[in-house]
Structures are given as structure tokens and as C-alpha cells.
Design an enzyme around this catalytic site. Structure first.
Site, PDB file in Angstrom:
ATOM      1  N   SER A 298      43.863 138.823  30.145  1.00 44.17           N
ATOM      2  CA  SER A 298      44.765 138.187  31.082  1.00 44.17           C
ATOM      3  C   SER A 298      45.301 139.167  32.127  1.00 44.17           C
ATOM      4  O   SER A 298      44.551 139.698  32.924  1.00 44.17           O
ATOM      5  CB  SER A 298      45.897 137.519  30.285  1.00 44.17           C
ATOM      6  OG  SER A 298      46.697 136.702  31.092  1.00 44.17           O
ATOM      7  N   ASP A 309      37.214 146.675  41.253  1.00 41.35           N
ATOM      8  CA  ASP A 309      36.602 146.055  42.429  1.00 41.35           C
ATOM      9  C   ASP A 309      36.939 146.775  43.733  1.00 41.35           C
ATOM     10  O   ASP A 309      36.171 146.726  44.692  1.00 41.35           O
ATOM     11  CB  ASP A 309      37.035 144.585  42.527  1.00 41.35           C
ATOM     12  CG  ASP A 309      36.320 143.706  41.514  1.00 41.35           C
ATOM     13  OD1 ASP A 309      35.682 144.257  40.594  1.00 41.35           O
ATOM     14  OD2 ASP A 309      36.404 142.470  41.631  1.00 41.35           O
ATOM     15  N   LYS A 323      39.755 136.443  29.816  1.00 41.37           N
ATOM     16  CA  LYS A 323      40.653 135.314  30.084  1.00 41.37           C
ATOM     17  C   LYS A 323      40.987 135.301  31.572  1.00 41.37           C
ATOM     18  O   LYS A 323      41.667 136.202  32.060  1.00 41.37           O
ATOM     19  CB  LYS A 323      41.934 135.401  29.270  1.00 41.37           C
ATOM     20  CG  LYS A 323      42.899 134.259  29.570  1.00 41.37           C
ATOM     21  CD  LYS A 323      44.247 134.460  28.908  1.00 41.37           C
ATOM     22  CE  LYS A 323      45.195 133.315  29.248  1.00 41.37           C
ATOM     23  NZ  LYS A 323      45.574 133.286  30.671  1.00 41.37           N
TER      24      LYS A 323
END
Length: 522
Positions: A298, A309, A323
Site C-alpha cells: 500500500s 519510477d 496492493k
């Protein structure tokens, strides 16, 4: 405690999965305005009233409603959950980051409430409560010999800020009873366990969940580490099941340059909400490492995904839980609540890291157990994610979605294949219980030792390792530690250090030979 050891990883993973369900909720403001007004949705209300008024026998309709809500949510995704009123306060206190009480860590030892350690600078510590003390009475309420459940004990010790409570204490070391008056106060539930400076000017911060106070705690730790000369930063979110999305975003913002995308969400109507880093950032330069494992979920994955990224740092460890759903909370007047999935979130490259849940909740949470069998906890090449679509970071690095964050640097479990039970046992409450009982037998063996003397003592003895093996066998756990002896001794020493010296001492010992830390420092 008669466990079959082959099921021990499953038992521990089940507990961690519950933490992901309750701790991994994102972005859930109170939304009590959701009232059932549509006549087509009033059938359930009419049925409950009918049963309540006319059914031939007495029925607890509240329990029927709870079951009904659970059954409805079971048909949705694994993270849309109902929280009964009986559990709601504890969950909210955990996410708020504090509660009002006397400030002790305790253990139900045999039939007594035994103090493991008073909270530093808390009400009990200030009143003179010591490790090993037994709490016999809270005011006039008898606490020993009754095997009271933990929630009942908490209710006796909690109260309002400034309220008084008189404890009757038995101090084993002096063999006498004492009456101690304590004024209750706000007790912090820390979400940042520790901030330590390691070698090579590398700072280390351990976050156990993302609560209301996490960003503030993180910044305090980061400020301390920078003052100590930290040039690189390790953020450890292993076994962190998540929490508040905003806290993870705020921490990530401190690490990313202005206008870099942190995360975006998309709801059922296709509405997209993007969150970017701001110009304010306290650690936008310097190496960043994020430690993850199979129980990082999460909000932890939002942090790791944004760092990966944006090519801001290196992700170390094993594939995270997977999740990628956002929840919102709806409160009921009886104190219960529902957390409903309202959107999906995506990392900056556009990937969803949500693993599939079409086969139901049981299969969904058992996917984590399957990682023992498929070998991915030991070999990166064994990692398989459902989404084979490639995404590229700004610098051209290939990343994948569909089932968690795959680390840049893979680090396997520290035990040999087939002995996973040992790794998870060492992070369970069993170790803490064993250490307390050993200290309770002879706390004077450590009296007056400096931390350095303590470490020498623990490194030079097999006594506690041998005693722990007997303790495990005596509790029905047929474990052979095999080649993991050094690992077991390290965690035993660390737990002794925690109960004697505090949290920082625990991590100082555990991290010294931690495989992920070594992978960074070398």
C-alpha cells in the site's frame, strides 16, 4: 501452543495479511453523510426491523447486520472491509499515533500483568515503575489470577488526560508490594521505530506503518541524521502494511525535485488525480535506498514506486505485496465503519502494482504463502508477475506492474530454503516472551553492564541460544535451527537489548549483519 511447524509461515503470513488489510488503507476521511435514502436499498432495513419486532425468538439483530455487511463486502475486493465498533477504537488509535494511558509495555506472564518496560518519559516511568514489576490492582480492580483479555486490561489502564490511577505493584526484585499513583497522559504509538547513523555517512530510518504522525516523526529523524553528517539515506518499509496515503506522499515529496509525479489515482468514472512533488524538499540530493519485502504494501509501495519510477534511488529486497487500491471510510453511528475501495492508484510510469484478486480473498492472501514454494524468496529469476507489459522510467529502466514492486537489487531470505519458519519466528512475539522470562529469572545478571559490555557478554555465550531451543520445543514447535544459529543468536541478543536498553539498541544489533544493509554498505 501446539503448532505444527510446517504451518508456522502460514500462521505468521495470515497475521501479516491482516495488517495489510487494516494497515493498508489509503485516503480515508470520515464520510458519515452516506445515508441510505434510495427505497430500492431499504429492503435490508425492512427485513431487520421485521426480525426485530416479529421473530418468535430473541435475536441480536446487531450481529445479523454485522454478518450481512461482511458478506456484502466479501463479494467486492479483498481490501473493502467492515470494522466492528469493538475494534474501531484500537484501529483508530494505531492510525492516530497515540492514546491516553499509563505508558507501559506489558506481557501476560502466567496469571499476572508483567511490565516489560515502561515507555521512556511516560507516566509510569516518571512514577518509578520498573521492568519486571507485576501490576496487581488498578485502583480496586484485581488484575492478577483472572487471565483477563488484553482489551479488558487496556480499558482498566486507559482514561482521560490528567486522570489519576493508583496501581498496586509487586516488585519481585525487592519482594514487596508498593502503591503507586500515576497521572494518565498521552502515550505516543511510534510509527518510526528508529533513526540511526550507520557507517559511510549513511542514515537509516525504519517506518513500521504510515499513521497521522509518521511524516512528523520521519522529519525529526531525518533532521537528526543530517546533523550527524548523513549523506545517503536508507528508508526501511519491510513488513510495513501501509496506512495513510498522504503521509507516504509527504515523505516522498522530501526526496523528489519539484514537479516530479509521485502517484496518480483513477476512479470508476475515469477521473484522474495526479500528485506532484513540490519545491520544498529536505533530501533531494544524496543516495536513497528503500528496503522492501513481501509484506511491504500500500503506502509503502507508493513510496517505493515513486522512488523507482523517477530514478531517484535504489529499491532493495524482495517483491512487495501488491496492493494498488484506494479506500475511503464511512462511519456508522454505533462506532463501526466500512472502508470501501473507491479508486486504483498508479506509479509515475503508469503501472498498477495491484495483484489479481478474481479468485477471492482466500486465494489472494495465500499468494504470499505461495512465494515460499515457487522459490522467489531465494531467486529473483523466480519472480513472476501477472502484468507482462513493460514500463520505462525516465532513464530507460524497465519496470513491471501487476503484482507489487520488483526490487532493483534482490536480496533473498537469510535462511536456507525449507527453514523459512525460523526467519518469521524470530520476528514474532515468541522471542520477546522468551527474553522477558529469562530476564525475570535473573535480571541481576545484566545489572550495571554498559551496552558494549552487554554485547561482549551475549557474543560469548551459548546459554540463551540453548535455552531458546528448549523453550521452542517445550511450546510444541519442532524447529531445527540448523545453519541459522548465528541469525537466531543475533535476534535473541537484539531482543535482550531492546528490553534492557531500548529500541535503538535492538536495531544496532539486528542491522549489523542484516543482508539488505550489507548489500548497500558494501
Amino acid at each position: 501452543m501446539n503448532f505444527n511447524t510446517k504451518y508456522l509461515p502460514i500462521l505468521i503470513f495470515s497475521t501479516l495479511a491482516l495488517g495489510v488489510v487494516l494497515g493498508g488503507m489509503l485516503n480515508f476521511p470520515n464520510t458519515a453523510d452516506y445515508l441510505v435514502k434510495n427505497n430500492s436499498k431499504s429492503k435490508l432495513n425492512k427485513l431487520i426491523d421485521f426480525i426485530d419486532n416479529e421473530y418468535v425468538d430473541d435475536v441480536n439483530t446487531d450481529s445479523i447486520v454485522d454478518l450481512t455487511v461482511d458478506n456484502i463486502l466479501a463479494r467486492l475486493d479483498p481490501h473493502s472491509v467492515y470494522i466492528p465498533a469493538s475494534d474501531h477504537q484500537e484501529v483508530m488509535e494505531s492510525m492516530k499515533g497515540n492514546f491516553v494511558g499509563i505508558g507501559v509495555n506489558f506481557y501476560m506472564y502466567k496469571d499476572s500483568v508483567a511490565v516489560i518496560k515502561p515507555v521512556e518519559n511516560g507516566p509510569s516511568a516518571k512514577a518509578g515503575i520498573k521492568s519486571g514489576d507485576r501490576i496487581l490492582y488498578a485502583d480496586k480492580t484485581k488484575l492478577y489470577g483472572r487471565k483477563l483479555p488484553t482489551d479488558s486490561l487496556f480499558s482498566k489502564l486507559k482514561g482521560t488526560v490528567g486522570s489519576d490511577i493508583e496501581l498496586t505493584i509487586y516488585r519481585k526484585s525487592d519482594r514487596k508490594k508498593l502503591k503507586v499513583k500515576i497521572k494518565r497522559d498521552v502515550i505516543p504509538l511510534k510509527s518510526v521505530d528508529v533513526a540511526l547513523l550507520l557507517e559511510n555517512a549513511t542514515g537509516y530510518i525504519k517506518i513500521n506503518r504510515f499513521a497521522e504522525t509518521t511524516y512528523t516523526e520521519f522529519m525529526a529523524g531525518l533532521s537528526k541524521l543530517k546533523q550527524q553528517g548523513a549523506k545517503s539515506l536508507i528508508i526501511d518499509v519491510r513488513d510495513n502494511g501501509g496506512g495513510y496515503m498522504e503521509e507516504a506522499i509527504a515523505i516522498t515529496d522530501e526526496l523528489l525535485p519539484d514537479k516530479q509525479l509521485i502517484v496518480f489515482t483513477k476512479n470508476k468514472n475515469g477521473n484522474i488525480n495526479k500528485t506532484f512533488a513540490t519545491s520544498a524538499g529536505n533530501f533531494e540530493k544524496g543516495n536513497v535506498f528503500v528496503l522492501i519485502n513481501e509484506n511491504s504494501a500500500s503506502a509503502s509501495e507508493i513510496l517505493a514506486g515513486a522512488i523507482q519510477d523517477n530514478d531517484r534511488g535504489t529499491i532493495i529486497g524482495r517483491r512487495s505485496f501488491g496492493k494498488g487500491l484506494v479506500q475511503q471510510e464511512m462511519d456508522f453511528t454505533d462506532g463501526s465503519s466500512v472502508r470501501l475501495t473507491i479508486a486504483r492508484y498508479y506509479t509515475p510510469t503508469g503501472r498498477s502494482i495491484q495483484k489479481p484478486y478474481s479468485k477471492g480473498k482466500e486465494a489472494y492472501f495465500k499468494e504470499s504463502e505461495a512465494r515460499f514454494g515457487n522459490g522467489e524468496l531465494y531467486e529473483k529469476d523466480s519472480i513472476k508477475v501477472s502484468d507482462t507489459i513493460k514500463f520505462k522510467t525516465k532513464k530507460g529502466k524497465i519496470v513491471y506492474g501487476g503484482g507489487g514492486i520488483v526490487p532493483d537489487v534482490f536480496v533473498p531470505l537469510e535462511v536456507e530454503h525449507g527453514n523459512e519458519s525460523t526467519a518469521y519466528l524470530l520476528q514474532s512475539g515468541i522471542v520477546g516472551n522468551f527474553v522477558f522470562e529469562q530476564l525475570d529469572k535473573n535480571r541481576s545478571a545484566f545489572k550495571g553492564l554498559t551496552f558494549e559490555q552487554f554485547k561482549v557478554k551475549m557474543e560469548g555465550t551459548e546459554v540463551y541460544f540453548n535455552a531458546f531451543q528448549k523453550f521452542i520445543f517445550g511450546n510444541g514447535l519442532d524447529l531445527n535451527f540448523g545453519k541459522s544459529k548465528a541469525l537466531v543468536k543475533r535476534y535473541l541478543s537484539a531482543e535482550f537489548a531492546r528490553q534492557l536498553y531500548g529500541e535503538s539498541s535492538y536495531y544496532e544489533i539486528v542491522l549489523k549483519e542484516d543482508a539488505m544493509i550489507k548489500a548497500i554498505l558494501k
